[in-house]
Scaffold this motif. Structure first.
Motif, PDB file in Angstrom:
ATOM      1  N   VAL A   5     -29.286  -8.268  18.408  1.00  0.00           N
ATOM      2  CA  VAL A   5     -30.352  -7.294  18.634  1.00  0.00           C
ATOM      3  C   VAL A   5     -31.649  -7.969  18.206  1.00  0.00           C
ATOM      4  CG1 VAL A   5     -31.161  -4.948  18.205  1.00  0.00           C
ATOM      5  CG2 VAL A   5     -28.705  -5.458  18.131  1.00  0.00           C
ATOM      6  N   ASP A   6     -32.387  -8.451  19.184  1.00  0.00           N
ATOM      7  CA  ASP A   6     -33.471  -9.408  18.968  1.00  0.00           C
ATOM      8  C   ASP A   6     -34.825  -8.715  19.044  1.00  0.00           C
ATOM      9  OD1 ASP A   6     -35.025 -11.651  18.758  1.00  0.00           O
ATOM     10  OD2 ASP A   6     -33.933 -12.803  20.264  1.00  0.00           O
ATOM     11  N   GLN A   7     -35.542  -8.741  17.932  1.00  0.00           N
ATOM     12  CA  GLN A   7     -36.866  -8.133  17.847  1.00  0.00           C
ATOM     13  C   GLN A   7     -37.978  -9.181  17.845  1.00  0.00           C
ATOM     14  OE1 GLN A   7     -36.269  -4.497  14.920  1.00  0.00           O
ATOM     15  NE2 GLN A   7     -35.017  -6.234  14.276  1.00  0.00           N
ATOM     16  N   THR A   8     -37.604 -10.438  18.120  1.00  0.00           N
ATOM     17  CA  THR A   8     -38.572 -11.533  18.169  1.00  0.00           C
ATOM     18  C   THR A   8     -39.259 -11.537  19.530  1.00  0.00           C
ATOM     19  OG1 THR A   8     -37.066 -12.809  16.763  1.00  0.00           O
ATOM     20  CG2 THR A   8     -38.855 -14.020  17.855  1.00  0.00           C
ATOM     21  N   GLN A   9     -40.576 -11.551  19.540  1.00  0.00           N
ATOM     22  CA  GLN A   9     -41.297 -11.485  20.806  1.00  0.00           C
ATOM     23  C   GLN A   9     -41.234 -12.800  21.575  1.00  0.00           C
ATOM     24  OE1 GLN A   9     -42.511  -8.486  22.003  1.00  0.00           O
ATOM     25  NE2 GLN A   9     -41.306  -7.890  20.206  1.00  0.00           N
ATOM     26  N   LYS A  10     -41.247 -13.951  20.852  1.00  0.00           N
ATOM     27  CA  LYS A  10     -41.199 -15.244  21.542  1.00  0.00           C
ATOM     28  C   LYS A  10     -40.461 -16.248  20.664  1.00  0.00           C
ATOM     29  CE  LYS A  10     -44.060 -18.784  23.774  1.00  0.00           C
ATOM     30  NZ  LYS A  10     -43.220 -18.784  24.996  1.00  0.00           N
ATOM     31  N   HIS A  11     -39.380 -16.807  21.176  1.00  0.00           N
ATOM     32  CA  HIS A  11     -38.601 -17.816  20.457  1.00  0.00           C
ATOM     33  C   HIS A  11     -39.065 -19.217  20.816  1.00  0.00           C
ATOM     34  CE1 HIS A  11     -35.465 -15.609  18.381  1.00  0.00           C
ATOM     35  NE2 HIS A  11     -35.228 -14.881  19.455  1.00  0.00           N
ATOM     36  N   ASP A  12     -38.676 -20.184  19.961  1.00  0.00           N
ATOM     37  CA  ASP A  12     -38.796 -21.583  20.331  1.00  0.00           C
ATOM     38  C   ASP A  12     -37.958 -21.830  21.579  1.00  0.00           C
ATOM     39  OD1 ASP A  12     -40.328 -21.989  18.106  1.00  0.00           O
ATOM     40  OD2 ASP A  12     -38.729 -22.914  16.916  1.00  0.00           O
ATOM     41  N   SER A  13     -38.320 -22.828  22.352  1.00  0.00           N
ATOM     42  CA  SER A  13     -37.616 -23.085  23.603  1.00  0.00           C
ATOM     43  C   SER A  13     -36.137 -23.404  23.376  1.00  0.00           C
ATOM     44  CB  SER A  13     -38.290 -24.244  24.358  1.00  0.00           C
ATOM     45  OG  SER A  13     -38.302 -25.423  23.560  1.00  0.00           O
ATOM     46  N   THR A  67     -34.163 -22.282  20.929  1.00  0.00           N
ATOM     47  CA  THR A  67     -33.454 -21.035  20.618  1.00  0.00           C
ATOM     48  C   THR A  67     -33.291 -20.193  21.878  1.00  0.00           C
ATOM     49  OG1 THR A  67     -34.391 -21.046  18.390  1.00  0.00           O
ATOM     50  CG2 THR A  67     -33.466 -18.966  19.185  1.00  0.00           C
ATOM     51  N   GLU A  68     -34.349 -20.101  22.655  1.00  0.00           N
ATOM     52  CA  GLU A  68     -34.311 -19.317  23.894  1.00  0.00           C
ATOM     53  C   GLU A  68     -33.210 -19.833  24.818  1.00  0.00           C
ATOM     54  OE1 GLU A  68     -36.206 -16.159  26.211  1.00  0.00           O
ATOM     55  OE2 GLU A  68     -36.701 -16.869  24.188  1.00  0.00           O
ATOM     56  N   THR A  69     -33.140 -21.148  24.959  1.00  0.00           N
ATOM     57  CA  THR A  69     -32.136 -21.746  25.834  1.00  0.00           C
ATOM     58  C   THR A  69     -30.724 -21.503  25.306  1.00  0.00           C
ATOM     59  OG1 THR A  69     -33.673 -23.474  26.550  1.00  0.00           O
ATOM     60  CG2 THR A  69     -31.314 -23.907  26.845  1.00  0.00           C
ATOM     61  N   TYR A  70     -30.558 -21.657  23.989  1.00  0.00           N
ATOM     62  CA  TYR A  70     -29.241 -21.464  23.378  1.00  0.00           C
ATOM     63  C   TYR A  70     -28.740 -20.037  23.594  1.00  0.00           C
ATOM     64  CZ  TYR A  70     -25.668 -21.164  19.698  1.00  0.00           C
ATOM     65  OH  TYR A  70     -24.504 -20.967  18.992  1.00  0.00           O
ATOM     66  N   LEU A  71     -29.580 -19.061  23.299  1.00  0.00           N
ATOM     67  CA  LEU A  71     -29.174 -17.664  23.447  1.00  0.00           C
ATOM     68  C   LEU A  71     -28.968 -17.290  24.912  1.00  0.00           C
ATOM     69  CD1 LEU A  71     -31.543 -16.012  20.793  1.00  0.00           C
ATOM     70  CD2 LEU A  71     -29.096 -16.487  20.546  1.00  0.00           C
ATOM     71  N   GLN A  72     -29.833 -17.828  25.778  1.00  0.00           N
ATOM     72  CA  GLN A  72     -29.701 -17.528  27.209  1.00  0.00           C
ATOM     73  C   GLN A  72     -28.386 -18.053  27.769  1.00  0.00           C
ATOM     74  OE1 GLN A  72     -32.251 -15.840  29.452  1.00  0.00           O
ATOM     75  NE2 GLN A  72     -30.146 -15.598  30.177  1.00  0.00           N
ATOM     76  N   ASP A  73     -28.033 -19.276  27.371  1.00  0.00           N
ATOM     77  CA  ASP A  73     -26.770 -19.862  27.846  1.00  0.00           C
ATOM     78  C   ASP A  73     -25.570 -19.033  27.385  1.00  0.00           C
ATOM     79  OD1 ASP A  73     -28.143 -21.872  29.084  1.00  0.00           O
ATOM     80  OD2 ASP A  73     -27.750 -23.399  27.543  1.00  0.00           O
ATOM     81  N   LEU A  74     -25.587 -18.595  26.114  1.00  0.00           N
ATOM     82  CA  LEU A  74     -24.482 -17.784  25.598  1.00  0.00           C
ATOM     83  C   LEU A  74     -24.408 -16.440  26.320  1.00  0.00           C
ATOM     84  CD1 LEU A  74     -24.683 -18.409  21.739  1.00  0.00           C
ATOM     85  CD2 LEU A  74     -23.062 -19.392  23.368  1.00  0.00           C
ATOM     86  N   ALA A  75     -25.569 -15.856  26.593  1.00  0.00           N
ATOM     87  CA  ALA A  75     -25.590 -14.578  27.298  1.00  0.00           C
ATOM     88  C   ALA A  75     -25.102 -14.734  28.737  1.00  0.00           C
ATOM     89  CB  ALA A  75     -27.006 -13.992  27.279  1.00  0.00           C
ATOM     90  N   ASP A  76     -25.531 -15.815  29.388  1.00  0.00           N
ATOM     91  CA  ASP A  76     -25.149 -16.039  30.789  1.00  0.00           C
ATOM     92  C   ASP A  76     -23.646 -16.263  30.935  1.00  0.00           C
ATOM     93  OD1 ASP A  76     -27.756 -15.769  31.557  1.00  0.00           O
ATOM     94  OD2 ASP A  76     -28.144 -17.923  31.734  1.00  0.00           O
ATOM     95  N   THR A  77     -23.016 -16.836  29.913  1.00  0.00           N
ATOM     96  CA  THR A  77     -21.572 -17.104  29.978  1.00  0.00           C
ATOM     97  C   THR A  77     -20.749 -15.972  29.356  1.00  0.00           C
ATOM     98  OG1 THR A  77     -21.746 -18.400  27.913  1.00  0.00           O
ATOM     99  CG2 THR A  77     -21.856 -19.600  29.997  1.00  0.00           C
ATOM    100  N   GLY A  78     -21.422 -14.888  28.955  1.00  0.00           N
ATOM    101  CA  GLY A  78     -20.718 -13.721  28.442  1.00  0.00           C
ATOM    102  C   GLY A  78     -20.219 -13.850  27.016  1.00  0.00           C
ATOM    103  N   LYS A  79     -20.693 -14.856  26.286  1.00  0.00           N
ATOM    104  CA  LYS A  79     -20.228 -15.045  24.914  1.00  0.00           C
ATOM    105  C   LYS A  79     -20.944 -14.128  23.926  1.00  0.00           C
ATOM    106  CE  LYS A  79     -18.750 -19.811  25.631  1.00  0.00           C
ATOM    107  NZ  LYS A  79     -18.935 -21.233  25.237  1.00  0.00           N
ATOM    108  N   ILE A  80     -22.155 -13.705  24.269  1.00  0.00           N
ATOM    109  CA  ILE A  80     -22.891 -12.734  23.453  1.00  0.00           C
ATOM    110  C   ILE A  80     -23.549 -11.727  24.379  1.00  0.00           C
ATOM    111  CG2 ILE A  80     -23.379 -14.461  21.664  1.00  0.00           C
ATOM    112  CD1 ILE A  80     -26.336 -14.394  22.626  1.00  0.00           C
TER     113      ILE A  80
END
Length: 327
Positions: free
Chosen positions: A39-47, A49-62
């Motif tokens: 549950v992410d309340q950060t308005q802008k992540h480092d690139s 972190t953004e890539t890491y979380l996006q990849d996990l979300a895209d593969t259904g891991k989070i």
């Protein structure tokens, strides 16, 4: 052992590498049925972190839930409303854990009377203050007294499983039906670092008849990062100081009898204003007077919150839209 489905909820705010490391530790769990909700309340992540979380979300891991507001209790509530598990586990975004962590939480729910599990927290700061050698088997009776328990309950050094009055926010779990069936939710009027929000929640939870069980085997390491997380305002600021006292007084006014409130107020004044142990603050007259002013302002601010609560039930942020969900 039964294996109830688990939703691990990680509220996060302003964290980067340490958040990714915390998520990675959860992904390594050997539990058969769990999901991870960031549950992410950060308005802008480092690139990175953004890539890491996006990849996990895209593969259904989070499941990556992005909010445009910042409130720790609000993030907890929002996570619960999205969770699919029978048990919800809350951790902070700066923790380390072993692979059996979720199993150690889940095993306690074989007992019908257990509604919540408080895990042990290896808190680096508190372990350092004690020298690392202190061990407690059974907490003193004062640790179950709502008026003063907050100065006696120790979920860092205690080694024996037992019933407790409250969990600690960075390592706690609950049956989801406490929220959905009994209507107990985190009060989103607890501000800033939201100190005492879990205490308030647990005091209301206990009225359902459920027990809160402490299991030292359900442990993790809390890194206590100095930036990000709940640290949205400086601890030296006027806003932080007033908020600190506001949250203590709000918890007391909502849950304690007049006598219990008086005892808490006296202990709060003795420790945090006068600086006596276990707070051990400066005894400078100027600082005592300054802290006394914050104490008084916090009290009246909590009264104002309570009056406002006549038409506001404390559920504000978690019902706001829009929210961007990255499944």
């Amino acid at each position: 052992m039964n294996f109830p489905s688990i939703s691990v909820i990680i509220p996060t705010y302003g964290r980067e590498v340490v958040l990714c490391d915390s998520v990675a530790d959860v992904l390594k769990q050997d539990y058969p049925d769990f999901e991870i909700l960031v549950v992410d309340q950060t308005q802008k992540h480092d690139s990175e972190t953004e890539t890491y979380l996006q990849d996990l979300a895209d593969t259904g891991k989070i499941r990556w839930l992005r909010l445009d507001w910042a409130s720790l209790p609000g993030a907890r509530n929002y996570g619960v409303r999205q969770a699919k598990g029978e048990i919800v586990v809350f951790i902070d975004d700066d923790v380390q854990m072993e692979t059996g962590y979720l199993r150690n939480h889940a095993r306690n729910y074989d007992r019908a009377e257990v509604g919540a599990v408080a895990g042990r927290v290896f808190d680096r700061m508190k372990l350092g203050d004690s020298g690392g050698d202190l061990e407690i088997e059974t907490l003193p009776p004062e640790a179950m007294d709502p008026g003063i328990a907050w100065y006696y309950i120790d979920l860092v050094h205690t080694t024996k499983p037992q019933q407790v009055i409250s969990a600690r926010g960075c390592n706690m779990s609950y049956r989801k039906d406490i929220f959905t069936k009994h209507g107990v939710w985190f009060d989103e009027r607890f501000r800033g670092s939201a100190v005492r929000e879990e205490s308030d929640f647990c005091l209301r939870l206990r009225k359902t008849g459920y027990q809160i069980w402490y299991d030292p085997e359900a442990h993790l390491v809390h890194l206590g990062e100095e930036t990000g997380g709940c640290h949205d305002i400086s601890t030296r600021s006027l806003k932080y100081q007033i908020t600190f006292y506001h949250n203590h007084f709000l918890m007391a006014q909502k849950n304690l009898t007049p006598y219990q409130q008086l005892r808490l107020y006296l202990k709060l004044f003795d420790c945090h204003v006068l600086g006596n142990p276990p707070c051990n603050k400066s005894g400078s007259p100027l600082k005592i007077v300054t802290r006394g002013i914050f104490y008084s302002l916090g009290f009246f601010d909590a009264v104002k919150t309570r009056i406002h609560g006549l038409w506001d039930n404390g559920q504000v942020y978690s019902r706001q839209l829009p929210v961007v969900t990255k499944p």
